[in-house]
Structure formats: structure tokens, C-alpha cells
Design a protein around this motif. Structure first.
Motif, PDB file in Angstrom:
ATOM      1  N   GLU A  79      47.483  35.739  30.162  1.00  0.00           N
ATOM      2  CA  GLU A  79      46.434  36.683  29.791  1.00  0.00           C
ATOM      3  C   GLU A  79      45.037  36.071  29.694  1.00  0.00           C
ATOM      4  N   ASN A  80      44.927  34.753  29.437  1.00  0.00           N
ATOM      5  CA  ASN A  80      43.575  34.272  29.138  1.00  0.00           C
ATOM      6  C   ASN A  80      43.209  32.844  29.509  1.00  0.00           C
ATOM      7  N   TYR A  81      44.031  32.109  30.250  1.00  0.00           N
ATOM      8  CA  TYR A  81      43.635  30.740  30.600  1.00  0.00           C
ATOM      9  C   TYR A  81      44.477  30.214  31.754  1.00  0.00           C
ATOM     10  N   CYS A  82      43.825  29.444  32.611  1.00  0.00           N
ATOM     11  CA  CYS A  82      44.525  28.636  33.609  1.00  0.00           C
ATOM     12  C   CYS A  82      43.740  27.350  33.786  1.00  0.00           C
ATOM     13  N   GLY A  83      44.433  26.279  34.050  1.00  0.00           N
ATOM     14  CA  GLY A  83      43.798  24.983  34.227  1.00  0.00           C
ATOM     15  C   GLY A  83      43.265  24.736  35.625  1.00  0.00           C
ATOM     16  N   CYS A  84      43.282  25.739  36.499  1.00  0.00           N
ATOM     17  CA  CYS A  84      42.826  25.534  37.875  1.00  0.00           C
ATOM     18  C   CYS A  84      41.313  25.697  38.001  1.00  0.00           C
ATOM     19  N   TYR A  85      40.800  25.195  39.106  1.00  0.00           N
ATOM     20  CA  TYR A  85      39.370  25.276  39.394  1.00  0.00           C
ATOM     21  C   TYR A  85      38.908  26.723  39.543  1.00  0.00           C
ATOM     22  N   SER A  86      39.702  27.539  40.217  1.00  0.00           N
ATOM     23  CA  SER A  86      39.330  28.927  40.473  1.00  0.00           C
ATOM     24  C   SER A  86      39.141  29.714  39.185  1.00  0.00           C
ATOM     25  N   PHE A  87      39.960  29.440  38.181  1.00  0.00           N
ATOM     26  CA  PHE A  87      39.803  30.144  36.907  1.00  0.00           C
ATOM     27  C   PHE A  87      38.411  29.907  36.341  1.00  0.00           C
ATOM     28  N   PHE A  88      37.995  28.648  36.311  1.00  0.00           N
ATOM     29  CA  PHE A  88      36.684  28.350  35.724  1.00  0.00           C
ATOM     30  C   PHE A  88      35.540  28.819  36.615  1.00  0.00           C
ATOM     31  N   TYR A  89      35.720  28.753  37.919  1.00  0.00           N
ATOM     32  CA  TYR A  89      34.636  29.114  38.825  1.00  0.00           C
ATOM     33  C   TYR A  89      34.533  30.634  39.020  1.00  0.00           C
ATOM     34  N   ASP A  90      35.635  31.275  39.434  1.00  0.00           N
ATOM     35  CA  ASP A  90      35.600  32.700  39.779  1.00  0.00           C
ATOM     36  C   ASP A  90      35.736  33.636  38.577  1.00  0.00           C
ATOM     37  N   VAL A  92      35.613  32.606  34.858  1.00  0.00           N
ATOM     38  CA  VAL A  92      34.729  32.313  33.730  1.00  0.00           C
ATOM     39  C   VAL A  92      33.262  32.242  34.145  1.00  0.00           C
ATOM     40  N   ASN A  93      32.945  31.434  35.147  1.00  0.00           N
ATOM     41  CA  ASN A  93      31.563  31.183  35.525  1.00  0.00           C
ATOM     42  C   ASN A  93      30.919  32.388  36.217  1.00  0.00           C
ATOM     43  N   LYS A  94      31.522  32.849  37.304  1.00  0.00           N
ATOM     44  CA  LYS A  94      30.920  33.921  38.092  1.00  0.00           C
ATOM     45  C   LYS A  94      31.344  35.322  37.638  1.00  0.00           C
ATOM     46  N   GLY A  95      32.475  35.426  36.969  1.00  0.00           N
ATOM     47  CA  GLY A  95      32.963  36.730  36.532  1.00  0.00           C
ATOM     48  C   GLY A  95      33.344  37.655  37.664  1.00  0.00           C
ATOM     49  N   GLU A  96      33.690  37.096  38.812  1.00  0.00           N
ATOM     50  CA  GLU A  96      34.015  37.907  39.983  1.00  0.00           C
ATOM     51  C   GLU A  96      35.471  38.366  40.017  1.00  0.00           C
ATOM     52  N   GLN A  97      36.333  37.712  39.271  1.00  0.00           N
ATOM     53  CA  GLN A  97      37.747  38.061  39.252  1.00  0.00           C
ATOM     54  C   GLN A  97      38.186  38.291  37.808  1.00  0.00           C
TER      55      GLN A  97
END
Length: 132
Positions: A79-90, A92-97
Motif C-alpha cells: 500500500e505505501n512503500y517499495c525500495g525500487c528506483y521507480s517508486f521514488f522517481y515516478d 514519490v518525486n513526480k507523482g505520475e503513478q
């Protein structure tokens, strides 16, 4: 919670209740998650989702295999976390997904009841979590 998240939650609950998925449910999920859903289903089909549960507490975390040749395993709370790069980029950071493919795979596998179940002591689970 966003309208998209509420719709997704309703679909996940329906899948969990029946331990099966319909074409309509897949269509809704695909509309919400796009290409990430396709990638997540490949991970689930390849049995790439482990639920690691601590005993006796019953607390758990998922480890989801990535699709790269290295087959890295990513720690994941569906529901709220993954350790992958895409989680932080897409996410958290960009809010695109709404979430990454690993979170989707974890949620899908859990809803269908097809996770590889691994039992460890609560101490071992705490050690795993401390490495996040």
C-alpha cells in the motif's frame, strides 16, 4: 484518499473475496495502472512475490523480484512503500503513478492468494526491516 485509489481498493477487495479476477476487474486496473499492471502480472505469473511473515507477531513485508537480468528483490509494503528506483522517481518525486509494478505485484499476488509464504522469527523480520 483519491477517487482512483478508492476504485482500486474496491477492485482489490473483490478479487480478494473470490481469489479470482474477472476481465472487467482487469480492465479497471489496467485503466488505473497502465503498463505497470502488465509488468506486475508478469511478475506474479513467474511466482516473483514472497510474503515474509514474522512469528509469532504475524507482521509481514513482501519481497518482489524485479524484471532485470539481475533479478533483484525489492522490499515492499503493497500500500505505501517499495525500495525500487521507480517508486521514488515516478510515485514519490513526480507523482505520475499511484504505485510501482512491485507494489502492484504484491497486491495482486496477495489478493489472489498466490504469494510464496516464508515464515521467519520476529527477530529476523526486524533485522530485515532495519536494512530498509
Amino acid at each position: 484518499m483519491s477517487a482512483s485509489s478508492l476504485v482500486a481498493e474496491a477492485v482489490w477487495k473483490a478479487i480478494e473475496d473470490t481469489r479470482s479476477v474477472t476481465e472487467d476487474q482487469l480492465s479497471i486496473l489496467h485503466f488505473l495502472f497502465g503498463k505497470n499492471l502488465e509488468r506486475a502480472t508478469r511478475i506474479v505469473d513467474q511466482r516473483g512475490v514472497k510474503r515474509i511473515s514474522g512469528e509469532p507477531s504475524g507482521r509481514s513485508i513482501f519481497q518482489v523480484v524485479g524484471e532485470s537480468r539481475r533479478k533483484e528483490e525489492y522490499p515492499c509494503f503493497a500500500e505505501n512503500y517499495c525500495g525500487c528506483y521507480s517508486f521514488f522517481y515516478d510515485v514519490v518525486n513526480k507523482g505520475e503513478q499511484l504505485c510501482c509494478k512491485h507494489q502492484l505485484a504484491a497486491r495482486f499476488a496477495a489478493s489472489l492468494g498466490v504469494c510464496i509464504e516464508v515464515k521467519v522469527s520476529d527477530e529476523q523480520l526486524a533485522l530485515l526491516l532495519s536494512q530498509l
